[in-house]
Design a protein around this motif. Structure first.
Motif, short mmCIF file in Angstrom:
data_model
loop_
_atom_site.label_atom_id
_atom_site.label_comp_id
_atom_site.label_asym_id
_atom_site.label_seq_id
_atom_site.Cartn_x
_atom_site.Cartn_y
_atom_site.Cartn_z
N MET A 28 -12.89 -15.43 3.03
CA MET A 28 -13.13 -14.59 1.86
C MET A 28 -12.55 -13.20 2.06
SD MET A 28 -17.05 -15.73 0.95
CE MET A 28 -17.18 -14.51 -0.36
N GLU A 29 -12.73 -12.64 3.25
CA GLU A 29 -12.20 -11.30 3.52
C GLU A 29 -10.68 -11.30 3.47
OE1 GLU A 29 -11.86 -9.27 7.64
OE2 GLU A 29 -13.72 -8.52 6.76
N ASN A 30 -10.07 -12.32 4.08
CA ASN A 30 -8.61 -12.39 4.10
C ASN A 30 -8.05 -12.58 2.69
OD1 ASN A 30 -6.07 -12.67 5.80
ND2 ASN A 30 -6.01 -14.59 4.69
N ARG A 31 -8.73 -13.35 1.86
CA ARG A 31 -8.25 -13.57 0.50
C ARG A 31 -8.40 -12.33 -0.36
NH1 ARG A 31 -9.81 -19.97 -0.68
NH2 ARG A 31 -8.32 -20.77 0.87
N GLU A 32 -9.40 -11.51 -0.07
CA GLU A 32 -9.52 -10.23 -0.76
C GLU A 32 -8.31 -9.35 -0.42
OE1 GLU A 32 -13.21 -8.49 0.27
OE2 GLU A 32 -14.43 -9.89 -0.88
N ILE A 33 -7.93 -9.38 0.87
CA ILE A 33 -6.75 -8.62 1.29
C ILE A 33 -5.51 -9.16 0.59
CG2 ILE A 33 -5.27 -8.06 3.26
CD1 ILE A 33 -7.76 -8.16 5.03
N LEU A 34 -5.38 -10.48 0.53
CA LEU A 34 -4.23 -11.08 -0.13
C LEU A 34 -4.15 -10.70 -1.60
CD1 LEU A 34 -3.89 -14.71 1.34
CD2 LEU A 34 -2.12 -12.94 1.25
N GLU A 35 -5.28 -10.73 -2.29
CA GLU A 35 -5.29 -10.37 -3.71
C GLU A 35 -4.83 -8.92 -3.89
OE1 GLU A 35 -9.17 -11.12 -5.20
OE2 GLU A 35 -9.02 -13.31 -5.00
N HIS A 58 -0.72 -12.76 6.04
CA HIS A 58 -2.08 -13.10 5.64
C HIS A 58 -2.15 -14.48 4.98
CE1 HIS A 58 -4.36 -9.50 6.71
NE2 HIS A 58 -3.21 -8.86 6.52
N GLU A 59 -1.06 -14.95 4.42
CA GLU A 59 -1.03 -16.33 3.95
C GLU A 59 -1.10 -17.29 5.14
OE1 GLU A 59 1.45 -16.02 -0.28
OE2 GLU A 59 2.51 -16.44 1.60
N ALA A 60 -0.43 -16.92 6.23
CA ALA A 60 -0.50 -17.74 7.45
C ALA A 60 -1.90 -17.72 8.03
CB ALA A 60 0.52 -17.24 8.48
#
Length: 248
Positions: A81-88, A157-159
Motif C-alpha cells: 500500500m505504501e509503495n503504491r501510494e508512492i507510485l500514484e 517502484h514498479e519493480a
C-alpha cells in the motif's frame, strides 16, 4: 628351445611369482577396503537423510512460524500500500511534467538535456537532431534529466511492487504447505529459511523488531538518486522527495 632351469633358478622364479601374487592381493585388498569405506559413508549419509525426512516438523515451531507468517503478511500488505501510494504520486508528477513539456506540431512531447545538445521523447528514447533541433526547445521547459529521473523512479517502484506481490505469493504457498501437515523437520527448516531470507527490505522495515540501524543501508541505496535530485532546478523538479524512501 627352452633352457632347462636348475633347482635354484626354479625356486627363485616361483618365489618371485608368489611375491607378485601377494603384492596384487594386497593392492586388491586395500582397494576393496577403500570402496567399502566409501559405501559405508554413503549408506550412513543416506540413513541420516532418511531419518531427517521421516521426522515430522515440531508442532510448537510450526505454530510459532504460522504466527510469524501472519505478521509478515500484514507487513507485506502495508508495504504494498505504501509503495503504491508512492507510485500514484510519481505517476501524477510524471503527467505534470508531460503537460509542461515542449510539444511539437504533431503533439509529441520532448525534453532537452541540461547541456542543450540532446533531446529525449516521452518514452525516454534519444531523439535524432534531424527530427528535433535542441535549439528550438526553450530552456524554461522541463529538462530531460528531470523527466528521465521520474521514469527511473517509476520503474524502480514498479519493480518493488512486483517483488512484494511475489513475496506475498510465497507467504500464501508457505501457509498452504503448513496446512498440509506433511512437512518433515528438514523441509520445515528449509521453508522457514526461505521465507526469512527472501523477505524484501520494504517488508522487513515494517516488522516490530526491525533494527533502525539498517536504515543506513537503505539511504546508501538511494544516495545516487538524492544527489541527482539536488542538482535539478526547482522549475524542472516535479518529484516530492518525502514520498521516496531514503530521499526525505
Amino acid at each position: 628351445m627352452l633352457r632347462m632351469m636348475n633347482d635354484f633358478e626354479l625356486r627363485a622364479l616361483r618365489q618371485e611369482q608368489r611375491d607378485n601374487e601377494r603384492a596384487k592381493w594386497f593392492i586388491a585388498s586395500k582397494r576393496r577396503e577403500q570402496e567399502k569405506e566409501v559405501r559405508d559413508e554413503r549408506a550412513e549419509q543416506n540413513v541420516g537423510d532418511l531419518a531427517a525426512s521421516l521426522v515430522v516438523a515440531d508442532p510448537i515451531e510450526v505454530k510459532s512460524f504460522r504466527a510469524d507468517l501472519d505478521t509478515y503478511d500484514v507487513a507485506t500488505i502495508e508495504a504494498i500500500m505504501e509503495n503504491r501510494e508512492i507510485l500514484e504520486r510519481l505517476y501524477r508528477e510524471r503527467d505534470l511534467l508531460l503537460e509542461r513539456a515542449y510539444k511539437q506540431d504533431d503533439g509529441t512531447r520532448v525534453f532537452k538535456s541540461e547541456d542543450g545538445v540532446r533531446v529525449f521523447d516521452d518514452h525516454g528514447n534519444l531523439v535524432s537532431p534531424d527530427r528535433v533541433d535542441p535549439d528550438e526547445i526553450a530552456d524554461h521547459y522541463p529538462s530531460a534529466e528531470s523527466y528521465l529521473e521520474q521514469l527511473r523512479l517509476i520503474e524502480q517502484h514498479e519493480a518493488i511492487d512486483q517483488n512484494l506481490i511475489g513475496y506475498q505469493t510465497q507467504l500464501d504457498d508457505a501457509r498452504d504447505r503448513l496446512d498440509s501437515g506433511e512437512l518433515s523437520q528438514s523441509e520445515f527448516d528449509d521453508l522457514r529459511s526461505s521465507i526469512e531470507n527472501n523477505m524484501p527490505v520494504e517488508v522487513r522495515r515494517k516488522l516490530p523488531d526491525y533494527d533502525p540501524t539498517q536504515q543506513a543501508e537503505l539511504k546508501t541505496k538511494f544516495s545516487a538518486s538524492a544527489t541527482h535530485t539536488a542538482k535539478l532546478s526547482p522549475a524542472d523538479m516535479a518529484i516530492d522527495p518525502t514520498m521516496v524512501p531514503g530521499l526525505g
